[in-house]
Design a protein around this motif. Sequence first.
Motif, short mmCIF file in Angstrom:
data_model
loop_
_atom_site.label_atom_id
_atom_site.label_comp_id
_atom_site.label_asym_id
_atom_site.label_seq_id
_atom_site.Cartn_x
_atom_site.Cartn_y
_atom_site.Cartn_z
N LEU A 103 -6.96 -4.30 -49.76
CA LEU A 103 -7.91 -4.88 -49.07
C LEU A 103 -8.91 -5.28 -50.02
O LEU A 103 -9.55 -4.53 -50.40
CB LEU A 103 -8.35 -4.21 -47.79
CG LEU A 103 -9.57 -4.66 -47.14
CD1 LEU A 103 -9.10 -6.09 -46.28
CD2 LEU A 103 -10.07 -3.74 -46.01
N ILE A 104 -9.51 -6.73 -50.07
CA ILE A 104 -10.47 -6.94 -50.81
C ILE A 104 -11.82 -6.76 -49.71
O ILE A 104 -11.60 -7.64 -48.85
CB ILE A 104 -10.51 -8.54 -51.14
CG1 ILE A 104 -9.12 -8.55 -52.18
CG2 ILE A 104 -11.66 -8.78 -51.93
CD1 ILE A 104 -9.24 -7.53 -53.35
N LEU A 105 -12.64 -6.24 -50.11
CA LEU A 105 -13.79 -5.72 -49.12
C LEU A 105 -14.66 -7.15 -48.95
O LEU A 105 -15.26 -7.41 -49.98
CB LEU A 105 -14.73 -4.61 -49.46
CG LEU A 105 -13.88 -3.35 -49.46
CD1 LEU A 105 -14.68 -2.24 -49.80
CD2 LEU A 105 -13.77 -3.00 -48.00
N HIS A 106 -15.00 -7.50 -47.79
CA HIS A 106 -15.95 -8.49 -47.66
C HIS A 106 -17.24 -7.74 -47.54
O HIS A 106 -17.19 -6.48 -47.22
CB HIS A 106 -15.74 -9.27 -46.41
CG HIS A 106 -14.52 -10.02 -46.32
ND1 HIS A 106 -14.25 -11.17 -47.14
CD2 HIS A 106 -13.33 -9.97 -45.79
CE1 HIS A 106 -12.95 -11.72 -46.94
NE2 HIS A 106 -12.41 -10.87 -46.41
N LYS A 107 -18.25 -8.34 -47.83
CA LYS A 107 -19.89 -7.58 -47.57
C LYS A 107 -20.61 -8.47 -46.60
O LYS A 107 -20.52 -9.63 -46.37
CB LYS A 107 -20.42 -7.70 -48.95
CG LYS A 107 -19.81 -6.59 -49.80
CD LYS A 107 -20.46 -6.35 -51.17
CE LYS A 107 -19.78 -5.49 -52.16
NZ LYS A 107 -20.48 -5.02 -53.20
N GLU A 108 -21.62 -7.68 -45.96
CA GLU A 108 -22.44 -8.31 -44.97
C GLU A 108 -23.96 -7.77 -45.28
O GLU A 108 -23.97 -6.94 -45.83
CB GLU A 108 -21.95 -7.60 -43.58
CG GLU A 108 -22.51 -8.43 -42.42
CD GLU A 108 -22.10 -8.33 -40.90
OE1 GLU A 108 -22.89 -7.92 -40.00
OE2 GLU A 108 -20.74 -8.48 -41.18
N GLN A 109 -24.71 -8.67 -44.92
CA GLN A 109 -26.08 -8.29 -45.19
C GLN A 109 -26.62 -7.72 -44.02
O GLN A 109 -26.58 -7.84 -42.94
CB GLN A 109 -27.08 -9.39 -45.53
CG GLN A 109 -26.69 -10.15 -46.84
CD GLN A 109 -27.70 -11.56 -47.19
OE1 GLN A 109 -27.94 -12.12 -46.59
NE2 GLN A 109 -27.72 -11.73 -48.55
N VAL A 110 -27.27 -6.27 -44.27
CA VAL A 110 -28.01 -5.64 -43.13
C VAL A 110 -29.23 -5.58 -43.28
O VAL A 110 -29.90 -5.25 -44.38
CB VAL A 110 -27.36 -4.30 -43.21
CG1 VAL A 110 -27.92 -3.54 -42.25
CG2 VAL A 110 -25.90 -4.12 -42.95
N SER A 111 -30.12 -5.97 -42.23
CA SER A 111 -31.70 -5.90 -42.52
C SER A 111 -32.09 -4.43 -42.42
O SER A 111 -31.44 -3.43 -41.85
CB SER A 111 -32.12 -6.57 -41.50
OG SER A 111 -31.96 -8.20 -41.04
N VAL A 112 -33.22 -3.93 -43.32
CA VAL A 112 -33.67 -2.83 -43.35
C VAL A 112 -34.64 -2.51 -42.37
O VAL A 112 -35.63 -3.36 -42.12
CB VAL A 112 -34.08 -2.50 -44.72
CG1 VAL A 112 -34.99 -1.31 -44.84
CG2 VAL A 112 -33.13 -2.70 -45.92
N ALA A 113 -34.29 -1.46 -41.49
CA ALA A 113 -35.31 -1.03 -40.23
C ALA A 113 -36.55 -0.55 -40.65
O ALA A 113 -36.85 0.00 -41.94
CB ALA A 113 -34.54 -0.07 -39.27
N LEU A 114 -37.45 -0.74 -39.89
CA LEU A 114 -39.11 -0.19 -40.15
C LEU A 114 -39.07 1.30 -40.32
O LEU A 114 -39.97 1.98 -40.81
CB LEU A 114 -39.79 -0.62 -39.16
CG LEU A 114 -40.92 -1.66 -39.37
CD1 LEU A 114 -41.86 -1.87 -38.05
CD2 LEU A 114 -41.66 -1.45 -40.57
N THR A 115 -37.96 2.13 -39.72
CA THR A 115 -38.05 3.48 -39.84
C THR A 115 -38.08 3.77 -41.21
O THR A 115 -38.34 4.94 -41.27
CB THR A 115 -36.91 4.08 -38.99
OG1 THR A 115 -35.62 3.34 -39.12
CG2 THR A 115 -37.41 4.12 -37.54
N GLN A 116 -37.75 3.06 -42.36
CA GLN A 116 -37.62 3.60 -43.50
C GLN A 116 -38.92 3.53 -44.25
O GLN A 116 -39.76 2.63 -44.08
CB GLN A 116 -36.62 2.51 -44.31
CG GLN A 116 -35.57 2.40 -43.95
CD GLN A 116 -34.69 3.34 -43.37
OE1 GLN A 116 -34.83 4.34 -43.79
NE2 GLN A 116 -33.84 3.10 -42.16
#
Length: 670
Positions: free
Chosen positions: A356-369
């Motif tokens: 399987l060739i991995l697709h990638k997805e952009q994930v927003s970084v939450a304010l809790t960081q």
Amino acid sequence: MDSPNDEVLGDFMTGNETTAMEIEQSNIVEGEEEMDPFLKFIDYAKSILYQNAGELEDDLMRSPGWSWMASRILKTCVAYSSGVTPAILLSELALAWNEQNKSGAPKKQSDCIVKLKKKHKRAKLPNMITIDSIYEKRFLPLSGVIEAVIVDAYTLPGTKIYMLTLGDIWSSNTIDLYLHRRFYNIADPQNGILKKGREVLLTGCYLRFASGSSGCARLLPTEYFVVLLDEDEDDDAMLIGAQFCSDSFSAISLDAVKEGTSYSLYARIEHIGPLEVQGKYGTLQRKQVTLVDNDGMKLKLLLWGEQVLVANLFSVGSTLALDRPFIASTVDSSLDTKDEICLEYGSATQLYLVPLILHKEQVSVALTQNHYQASRLSTASNPSQGPIVSQVTLPCDSQGSIDFSNYPFRSYVVDLGDKMTGISLYGIVTDIRGSRGVFSLRIEDTTGGIWAKLHFARSWSLGRLGMGHTVYVSGLSSSLTPQKGLELSWYENGTGASFFNLSCLPALLNTSCLHRLVRLSDLSLHATGAQVCRVWLDQIQHCHVDTRFMHTLCGHLIDKATSGDLECKFCHSSCNGEVERTFHLKITLADDTAKVFAWCTGQTAAELLQISPDEFYELPEEEQIMYPSSLEHEKFMVAIVNSRRHDCGRIVQQDNDMVNWEVTRAIKCE
């Protein structure tokens, strides 16, 4: 089990859509990390290891993530049960990270490896071992996986023994493999496909070093060998079309198999089951791999005994080509399914894999960081400045689930959403429930609480776990319940699965950088997590010492059922033969500021009383009564947690008889 409906399931925040509630939540999180020594040390260690990282996403993703660091610190604490120093922890972290991310600094790699490196897009398999690390450690575990490229293929002079010279894209070294005879037909120089540039996966390898100063290493023949195919390559596409696309699952006939018919099948890996134990004495291992062909029909591929190692080479979503699998009856294989047949890895079977060739997805970084994680806003009053890193790119599987195992930040309950895998969570246990061998655990952090279903390979194996204990869990996956509530699941043998109970770690009390001493007067019924105090035993005349039996698997006290069997209410099972004598102790702890009445069991109680339960039980009754008086004013370092009933749940077993404080670990002070 009803999942709570008050979970915060909100989507990840995007851009600058910042609310006062989110900023307040971020402030609470930062306050927690300032108070918790374990979290503070992770931040400190991270600042050391992040020194060479920039402020861009690529730099961040190449640096050690929060969960990787937390897991490494805890593993080191388990390995050094007597305690560790900050220097030891930092050294272990640095060595482990360098080992994991060595590029090999190759002076010269084969052209075929350089070519493959440019288009390498699949994820590393668990248990992956580089060839460079084999030479450095002079060791290769049997379950280790080698993702290799054939650099050369040849026969030993004067013999018919096939050899493959293997390299990998992370190493400068190569290593020779004696090819197993079952693969000789595909290694033929004229018509075989095991040629220079071909990628292969192998496991179950035994390592041999040549005698003398050369230190040349070779791998002995292994049957657990998979050839990788690339559908974009013309030769591989022709092989797949000519050999594997004419047969389907529905065409398989047991009668035809009995007459000698063989099949070549092509199917996607839908699920890789956990390790099962078969046989009267639990000596036979089995794994089930669910395959789906192009018509949507499903069959099980069974792996028996040492064959279960082959599953280490598989990944869900990849496509498996099976040449001449053994066709078995599901009745003969003791398989509980409506299908009449199943597949097995027979002596003539050969496996090919289109990964399987991995697709990638952009994930927003939450304010809790927080700002140490390069993701919190610089100031709450000026959100226009924005976070340094607002999103990260994570791999996504064919089912749309996003893998958070390499997420660079700590995950909080409020950050969780549907279809997330590889989640790590750090929090407090506020409820435990058990039903039919599946345990449900409620974990809370400063942002909320969530239920996680724990699935064990056999039975409970985490040792004593109770209300108020602090835990770190990795390898969690999220999903929505039928009531649209969010729920986590955890499988003991799952990829990246680990579970640490920080409240009961022996090293906690001897590792000053992971705790801070508090006075008993500073304890509060609202306190969360283990608090470490230096105390002495007081008011011995009010000490309650009782010897009872506990379930050795879970550490909880047991009762006698109406049938006469010994029953563990925590595990909801009879436990005859799995019991040992233990203490149930209630005692007063004191320091210069206050006194606290607390309870404990097991090894902690034995440490406080300085006698084993069996030895105490053998004492005459008069000596048992007098014994505690000899302990007055003995000094200890203790970890203590608030184990009182929580509003969100119920107490599973009242080991504490409603005493609020549990001593989870104790060591005597000299």
